[in-house]
Design a protein around this motif. Structure first.
Motif, PDB file in Angstrom:
ATOM      1  N   GLY A 122       0.792  -1.216   0.000  1.00 30.54           N
ATOM      2  CA  GLY A 122       0.000   0.000   0.000  1.00 30.54           C
ATOM      3  C   GLY A 122       0.830   1.274   0.000  1.00 30.54           C
ATOM      4  N   LYS A 123       2.143   1.162   0.247  1.00 28.76           N
ATOM      5  CA  LYS A 123       3.014   2.342   0.264  1.00 28.76           C
ATOM      6  C   LYS A 123       4.066   2.302  -0.842  1.00 28.76           C
ATOM      7  CE  LYS A 123       2.978   3.826   5.052  1.00 28.76           C
ATOM      8  NZ  LYS A 123       3.816   4.146   6.208  1.00 28.76           N
ATOM      9  N   VAL A 124       4.378   1.129  -1.315  1.00 28.04           N
ATOM     10  CA  VAL A 124       5.485   0.980  -2.258  1.00 28.04           C
ATOM     11  C   VAL A 124       4.971   0.813  -3.679  1.00 28.04           C
ATOM     12  CG1 VAL A 124       7.407  -0.502  -2.926  1.00 28.04           C
ATOM     13  CG2 VAL A 124       7.043   0.048  -0.533  1.00 28.04           C
ATOM     14  N   ARG A 125       5.546   1.599  -4.564  1.00 28.87           N
ATOM     15  CA  ARG A 125       5.244   1.446  -5.983  1.00 28.87           C
ATOM     16  C   ARG A 125       6.129   0.325  -6.526  1.00 28.87           C
ATOM     17  NH1 ARG A 125       7.513   6.737  -7.679  1.00 28.87           N
ATOM     18  NH2 ARG A 125       8.757   6.262  -5.863  1.00 28.87           N
ATOM     19  N   LEU A 126       5.572  -0.523  -7.351  1.00 33.30           N
ATOM     20  CA  LEU A 126       6.328  -1.624  -7.939  1.00 33.30           C
ATOM     21  C   LEU A 126       7.528  -1.084  -8.710  1.00 33.30           C
ATOM     22  CD1 LEU A 126       6.628  -4.636  -8.430  1.00 33.30           C
ATOM     23  CD2 LEU A 126       5.066  -4.420 -10.360  1.00 33.30           C
ATOM     24  N   SER A 127       7.355   0.027  -9.395  1.00 40.59           N
ATOM     25  CA  SER A 127       8.462   0.619 -10.153  1.00 40.59           C
ATOM     26  C   SER A 127       9.598   1.042  -9.216  1.00 40.59           C
ATOM     27  CB  SER A 127       7.983   1.816 -10.973  1.00 40.59           C
ATOM     28  OG  SER A 127       7.465   2.824 -10.124  1.00 40.59           O
ATOM     29  N   ALA A 128       9.261   1.496  -8.010  1.00 42.25           N
ATOM     30  CA  ALA A 128      10.284   1.901  -7.040  1.00 42.25           C
ATOM     31  C   ALA A 128      11.060   0.684  -6.542  1.00 42.25           C
ATOM     32  CB  ALA A 128       9.647   2.634  -5.869  1.00 42.25           C
ATOM     33  N   ALA A 129      10.357  -0.406  -6.284  1.00 40.57           N
ATOM     34  CA  ALA A 129      11.032  -1.637  -5.844  1.00 40.57           C
ATOM     35  C   ALA A 129      11.983  -2.127  -6.936  1.00 40.57           C
ATOM     36  CB  ALA A 129      10.012  -2.706  -5.496  1.00 40.57           C
ATOM     37  N   ARG A 130      11.518  -2.123  -8.164  1.00 39.68           N
ATOM     38  CA  ARG A 130      12.372  -2.558  -9.284  1.00 39.68           C
ATOM     39  C   ARG A 130      13.597  -1.660  -9.437  1.00 39.68           C
ATOM     40  NH1 ARG A 130       7.469  -3.721 -13.319  1.00 39.68           N
ATOM     41  NH2 ARG A 130       7.134  -5.900 -12.777  1.00 39.68           N
ATOM     42  N   ARG A 131      13.401  -0.369  -9.326  1.00 33.74           N
ATOM     43  CA  ARG A 131      14.511   0.582  -9.471  1.00 33.74           C
ATOM     44  C   ARG A 131      15.519   0.423  -8.332  1.00 33.74           C
ATOM     45  NH1 ARG A 131      18.062   2.752 -12.441  1.00 33.74           N
ATOM     46  NH2 ARG A 131      18.620   4.878 -11.918  1.00 33.74           N
ATOM     47  N   THR A 132      15.037   0.165  -7.118  1.00 36.37           N
ATOM     48  CA  THR A 132      15.921  -0.081  -5.972  1.00 36.37           C
ATOM     49  C   THR A 132      16.796  -1.292  -6.236  1.00 36.37           C
ATOM     50  OG1 THR A 132      14.383   0.941  -4.408  1.00 36.37           O
ATOM     51  CG2 THR A 132      15.997  -0.615  -3.505  1.00 36.37           C
ATOM     52  N   ILE A 133      16.200  -2.367  -6.714  1.00 36.76           N
ATOM     53  CA  ILE A 133      16.956  -3.590  -7.028  1.00 36.76           C
ATOM     54  C   ILE A 133      17.979  -3.303  -8.114  1.00 36.76           C
ATOM     55  CG2 ILE A 133      16.756  -5.914  -8.009  1.00 36.76           C
ATOM     56  CD1 ILE A 133      13.993  -6.066  -6.560  1.00 36.76           C
ATOM     57  N   GLU A 134      17.570  -2.536  -9.091  1.00 35.78           N
ATOM     58  CA  GLU A 134      18.467  -2.167 -10.200  1.00 35.78           C
ATOM     59  C   GLU A 134      19.670  -1.353  -9.700  1.00 35.78           C
ATOM     60  OE1 GLU A 134      17.370   0.770 -13.611  1.00 35.78           O
ATOM     61  OE2 GLU A 134      16.165  -1.062 -13.855  1.00 35.78           O
ATOM     62  N   LEU A 135      19.424  -0.372  -8.845  1.00 32.88           N
ATOM     63  CA  LEU A 135      20.490   0.491  -8.345  1.00 32.88           C
ATOM     64  C   LEU A 135      21.492  -0.260  -7.462  1.00 32.88           C
ATOM     65  CD1 LEU A 135      18.483   3.714  -7.445  1.00 32.88           C
ATOM     66  CD2 LEU A 135      20.255   3.505  -9.199  1.00 32.88           C
ATOM     67  N   VAL A 136      20.981  -1.136  -6.618  1.00 37.44           N
ATOM     68  CA  VAL A 136      21.846  -1.863  -5.679  1.00 37.44           C
ATOM     69  C   VAL A 136      22.494  -3.060  -6.356  1.00 37.44           C
ATOM     70  CG1 VAL A 136      21.858  -3.200  -3.521  1.00 37.44           C
ATOM     71  CG2 VAL A 136      20.556  -1.069  -3.670  1.00 37.44           C
ATOM     72  N   GLY A 137      21.753  -3.718  -7.233  1.00 34.89           N
ATOM     73  CA  GLY A 137      22.236  -4.925  -7.899  1.00 34.89           C
ATOM     74  C   GLY A 137      21.494  -6.141  -7.374  1.00 34.89           C
ATOM     75  N   ARG A 138      20.826  -6.829  -8.261  1.00 33.30           N
ATOM     76  CA  ARG A 138      20.016  -7.991  -7.894  1.00 33.30           C
ATOM     77  C   ARG A 138      20.803  -9.013  -7.079  1.00 33.30           C
ATOM     78  NH1 ARG A 138      15.321  -9.566  -9.815  1.00 33.30           N
ATOM     79  NH2 ARG A 138      15.412  -8.091 -11.532  1.00 33.30           N
TER      80      ARG A 138
END
Length: 149
Positions: A122-138
């Motif tokens: 309810g607080k997290v956008r799916l695009s934000a989660a994906r971008r976080t993973i992308e920035l840090v590295g899967r």
């Protein structure tokens, strides 16, 4: 060091056991989006760890980062990973701000052994989660934890 406000929940204990299956000395709890804090989760996980293992477990809360802090923490965590200046059995759980909000968190995320993506429904956008993973590295992530708000 953070102190938990209440005894750790069953979910927190279960998360500790899942994380304990992997070998790590340091781990970052990374919120998937802005406006989410992982400080309380870090404190609770450290409390579970202190109760269940012989070695020391500590939680660090880094709500805001600047270049000096990010670099210093990254260097300290790297040194701890090599066993320099800290007890060999110390485990560190680091609560950092969302890397979308504070990109310097990526430096800390790259210094730790592993990371956990923290999502609040309810607080997290799916695009934000994906971008976080992308920035840090899967490859840096052991998994994720999803909390209901």
């Amino acid at each position: 060091m953070l102190l938990p406000e209440a005894p750790p929940s069953k979910e927190c204990q279960q998360l500790w056991f899942m994380l304990a299956r992997s070998r790590w000395r340091s781990i970052a709890l990374i919120p998937a989006d802005e406006g989410i804090s992982t400080a309380q989760l870090a404190a609770s996980l450290a409390e579970v760890g202190r109760q269940l293992r012989e070695g020391a477990v500590t939680a660090l809360n880094l709500p805001h980062l600047d270049y000096i802090t990010a670099s210093g923490i990254a260097d300290a965590i790297s040194a701890a990973g090599r066993g320099e200046g800290v007890p060999e059995d110390l485990q560190i759980i680091v609560a950092i701000p969302p890397v979308l909000d504070d990109p310097l968190g990526v430096a800390v995320a790259h210094a730790v052994d592993a990371a956990v993506l923290c999502v609040e429904l309810g607080k997290v956008r799916l695009s934000a989660a994906r971008r976080t993973i992308e920035l840090v590295g899967r490859e840096r992530f052991l998994g994720s934890i999803v909390r209901r708000t």
